[in-house]
Design a protein around this motif. Structure first.
Motif, mmCIF file in Angstrom:
data_model
loop_
_atom_site.group_PDB
_atom_site.id
_atom_site.type_symbol
_atom_site.label_atom_id
_atom_site.label_comp_id
_atom_site.label_asym_id
_atom_site.label_seq_id
_atom_site.Cartn_x
_atom_site.Cartn_y
_atom_site.Cartn_z
ATOM 1 N N CYS A 88 0.866 -1.189 0.000
ATOM 2 C CA CYS A 88 0.000 0.000 0.000
ATOM 3 C C CYS A 88 0.900 1.235 0.000
ATOM 4 C CB CYS A 88 -0.887 -0.019 1.243
ATOM 5 S SG CYS A 88 -1.673 1.563 1.610
ATOM 6 N N MET A 90 0.314 4.253 0.599
ATOM 7 C CA MET A 90 0.111 5.134 1.762
ATOM 8 C C MET A 90 0.876 4.621 2.990
ATOM 9 S SD MET A 90 -2.981 5.743 4.254
ATOM 10 C CE MET A 90 -4.353 6.113 3.215
ATOM 11 N N ASN A 117 -3.219 0.809 7.918
ATOM 12 C CA ASN A 117 -2.441 0.931 6.672
ATOM 13 C C ASN A 117 -1.070 1.519 7.008
ATOM 14 O OD1 ASN A 117 -5.272 0.876 6.037
ATOM 15 N ND2 ASN A 117 -4.817 1.516 3.951
ATOM 16 N N ASP A 152 -2.561 8.667 7.370
ATOM 17 C CA ASP A 152 -3.521 9.252 6.421
ATOM 18 C C ASP A 152 -4.091 10.590 6.919
ATOM 19 O OD1 ASP A 152 -5.288 9.752 4.409
ATOM 20 O OD2 ASP A 152 -6.692 8.150 4.912
ATOM 21 N N CYS A 174 -3.999 8.509 0.204
ATOM 22 C CA CYS A 174 -4.165 7.376 -0.715
ATOM 23 C C CYS A 174 -4.319 7.907 -2.138
ATOM 24 C CB CYS A 174 -5.398 6.576 -0.318
ATOM 25 S SG CYS A 174 -5.911 5.441 -1.615
ATOM 26 N N GLU A 202 -11.034 7.863 3.452
ATOM 27 C CA GLU A 202 -9.747 8.255 2.861
ATOM 28 C C GLU A 202 -9.927 9.324 1.780
ATOM 29 O OE1 GLU A 202 -7.603 4.814 1.478
ATOM 30 O OE2 GLU A 202 -7.692 3.884 3.449
ATOM 31 N N CYS A 262 -6.994 0.742 -7.282
ATOM 32 C CA CYS A 262 -5.746 0.553 -6.527
ATOM 33 C C CYS A 262 -4.915 -0.504 -7.270
ATOM 34 C CB CYS A 262 -6.046 0.089 -5.107
ATOM 35 S SG CYS A 262 -4.547 -0.258 -4.168
#
Ligand code: 13P
Ligand code: SF4
Length: 307
Positions: A88, A90, A117, A152, A174, A202, A262
């Protein structure tokens, strides 16, 4: 294509049985991956399932931090991530070293909350972890009035609108969710006046203020199934539309943006799952010293459960 998928699926299922494996898939996975999984869910649901399974092997169809969380919770299991490049972005926007530095600049009494995350090393430096399904509940459970929230900034900003506590933000985000723009929602609302708009936290604040509901991916699936609403504009990664349509055949789901993809989630395929089970790779194992520290933060989140 259909025939080769059928053969692949048969091979996966028979090898899964032989290895005593369970296949867990995030809601953003490709439709064909979701369809062969034993459990499809959000980050919290996947962690809860990984913690209680009695399978020997967990095939994690998601991104790296999710497999790490499974390893933190179930250290005796073999956790497989079918593509090691499925990380990921992020989660990579903060390192443990950067977090240690930031903590040293803050006054005493500030608690550190990390979004799930994040890497195991970052979790090990945090007081508690949260997912998008329980972020506000986790923050409210803390005694501290000041919270450093990583990584985030948009989830952190959303939380700050739901609590009186002071939230200090980290500049992570993100790439997928920031593609959803306010204009997408205003245009789609005009085209579909009956529809409700549901977005993931997000998303940017200017998108969140236009939504009817702000929910985790699991929260969105529950809302779609339990509410009377017949049309939903979906403000999150488009992989979830597969599950929403499958579980709610009479309802209409409109992606807020077809660009909300994604790419790392899409690295997991039927082929890579089969390869992973054949070769027992790539194994994700958190070193014990980090795991024990990270587990403190993850366990607190698990005790709090869903928000
Ligand atoms: P959920 O926990 O809501 O499934 O979200 C995970 C994620 O990565 C969102 O981008
Ligand atoms: Fe990470 Fe965004 Fe992909 Fe979720 S959608 S895994 S936050 S990059």
């Amino acid at each position: 294509m259909e025939d080769s998928n059928t053969k692949l699926i048969q091979e996966i299922l028979s090898l899964k049985k032989r290895r005593n494996a369970i296949i867990l898939a995030h809601n953003y996975q490709l439709g064909e991956v979701q369809d062969i999984a034993d459990f499809v869910g959000d980050s919290l649901g996947l962690s809860q399932t990984a913690a209680k399974t009695d399978a020997n092997v967990i095939v994690f169809c998601g991104v790296h931090f999710m497999a790490e969380t499974a390893s933190i919770l179930s250290p005796d299991k073999i956790v497989l991530l079918p593509d090691i490049h499925a990380g990921c972005p992020m989660a990579n926007m903060i390192t443990a070293e950067e977090l240690r530095q930031r903590k040293s600049e803050l006054p005493p009494g500030v608690s550190v909350v990390c979004y799930v995350n994040s890497s195991a090393e970052v979790k090990a430096e945090s007081d508690v972890c949260c997912t998008s399904a329980n972020a506000v509940k986790v923050i409210e459970s803390l005694e501290a009035d000041e919270i450093l929230f990583v990584p985030d900034q948009y989830l952190g900003h959303y939380i700050s609108t739901k609590t009186d506590k002071k939230i200090i933000l980290w500049p992570g985000f993100c790439h997928t969710h920031i593609r959803i723009q306010p204009q997408h929602l205003t245009n789609l609302r005009q085209e579909h006046p009956q529809a409700k708009v549901v977005v993931h936290p997000e998303c940017r604040p200017e998108v969140i203020t236009l939504a009817d509901e702000v929910l985790s991916t699991g929260g969105l699936c529950k809302y779609a199934a339990s509410s009377e609403v017949k049309e939903i504009i979906v403000g999150t990664e488009i992989g979830i539309i597969h599950r929403l349509r499958k579980e709610n055949p009479g309802k209409k789901f409109i992606p807020a943006s077809e660009q909300a993809v994604c790419p790392r989630m899409k690295l997991i395929t039927l082929e890579s799952i089969l390869w992973s089970l054949q070769e027992m790779t790539t194994q994700v194992k958190v070193p014990e010293e980090i795991r024990l520290k990270a587990k403190v933060a993850v366990d607190k989140m698990m005790e709090i459960g869903r928000g």
